[in-house]
Design an enzyme around this catalytic site. Structure first.
Site, PDB file in Angstrom:
ATOM      1  N   CYS A  80       0.791  -1.406  -0.077  1.00 40.13           N
ATOM      2  CA  CYS A  80      -0.016  -0.134   0.006  1.00 40.13           C
ATOM      3  C   CYS A  80       0.790   1.225   0.035  1.00 40.13           C
ATOM      4  CB  CYS A  80      -1.132  -0.038   1.061  1.00 40.13           C
ATOM      5  SG  CYS A  80      -0.150  -0.056   2.749  1.00 40.13           S
ATOM      6  N   HIS A 117      -1.967   1.104   7.005  1.00 43.30           N
ATOM      7  CA  HIS A 117      -2.787   0.939   5.737  1.00 43.30           C
ATOM      8  C   HIS A 117      -2.749   2.481   5.170  1.00 43.30           C
ATOM      9  CE1 HIS A 117      -4.582   0.070   2.045  1.00 43.30           C
ATOM     10  NE2 HIS A 117      -5.795   0.521   2.505  1.00 43.30           N
ATOM     11  N   ASP A 134      -8.679   4.398  -2.218  1.00 41.05           N
ATOM     12  CA  ASP A 134      -7.712   3.226  -1.618  1.00 41.05           C
ATOM     13  C   ASP A 134      -7.047   2.308  -2.873  1.00 41.05           C
ATOM     14  OD1 ASP A 134      -7.092   1.404   0.041  1.00 41.05           O
ATOM     15  OD2 ASP A 134      -8.909   0.819   0.564  1.00 41.05           O
TER      16      ASP A 134
END
Length: 283
Positions: A80, A117, A134
């Site tokens: 991520c 994250h 995202d």
């Protein structure tokens, strides 16, 4: 000359043409909502998620130049922090306004886990709303989700919704839920507390090196498209469709080179492949 206080994402260092070519974006290069949606989908469906370097003990660098060398110029993916640093540099270069954030992956578990994250809250020039982007989770969503309590999104059958809950000390907690084979599940929670590039360096250091990080223990690779979500977790190969249909099987180490190259779009050297095959563990 503008002073860099550490709140920039160094879009000037990004080879924008190469990035857009890598993700297959041929649309407008302007900070519009339509462009944000197109960029988000192109990034998510073109760049795989993978933790090869963390498994092999190779340092994972999250500065723009290192990330674009790996994900743009190389046929690799990342986790991520790498994805979001790259996407943030592109958004900054194109003139979008955004805030970086950290989330805690939950996947339905009632336990406080580290905030490891990376996420973005983005505003386009032609739309006053904020949008959750995202791009680094590996499993979608295909596009931005409006950052509003109760907001729902359906991308080609992949369904998501956002909820805001009152947290401790008056700090609201946001939850992203996704609909899967077992119904709705909370995927991660986050607050709107701004994060900066240095915060992602710290978070990535834990994810990529700490013995308690799952990403240092076994291979984890994902490829997400409108029609399917492919995952390799150790030796467990899983494919999930938008309607929730899931198939899974265990792979043999000998299958790994072709699987990574042909199905996940990841090219590795022979030495790295051999080490991965030797250490392939059950999912």
């Amino acid at each position: 000359m503008e002073t860099d206080r550490g709140d920039r994402w160094h879009g000037e260092l990004l080879d924008l043409d190469a990035y857009l070519t890598r993700i297959g974006h041929t649309g407008e290069r302007a900070p519009t909502l339509a462009a944000l949606r197109a960029l988000h989908r192109a990034h998510v469906t073109s760049l795989p998620f993978e933790n090869v370097d963390a498994v092999l003990g190779v340092p994972v660098l999250v500065d723009v130049e290192s990330v674009q060398r790996k994900l743009v110029r190389g046929r690799r993916g990342g986790y991520c922090y790498e994805h979001v640093v790259l996407f943030a540099a592109a958004l900054e270069r194109l003139g979008f306004r955004f805030t970086a954030m950290s989330g805690r992956v939950t996947l339905g578990r009632d336990k406080i886990l580290p905030a490891t994250h990376a996420l973005l809250a983005v505003t386009a020039a032609d739309d006053d709303r904020r949008w959750l982007c995202d791009v680094g989770f590996g499993g979608g969503p295909l596009g931005p989700v409006e950052l509003a309590d109760g907001a729902a999104a359906d991308f080609d059958g992949w369904r998501y919704r956002l909820a805001r809950r009152q947290g401790a000390d008056g700090i609201d907690q946001w939850w992203l839920h996704e609909y899967g084979p077992d119904g709705w599940v909370d995927r991660h929670t986050f607050t709107l507390n701004p994060q900066y590039a240095i915060d992602f360096v710290v978070g990535s250091h834990f994810v990529g090196t700490h013995p308690r990080s799952p990403f240092t223990k076994r291979l984890f690779v994902q490829r997400f498209t409108a029609g399917r979500h492919d995952v390799l977790d150790g030796s467990l190969r899983t494919t999930t469709l938008p309607d929730g249909t899931r198939t899974e099987r265990k792979i043999h180490p000998a299958e790994l080179p072709a699987l990574l190259t042909e199905e996940f779009g990841i090219d590795l050297g022979s030495a790295a492949l051999a080490r991965l095959q030797d250490g392939l563990v059950p999912g």
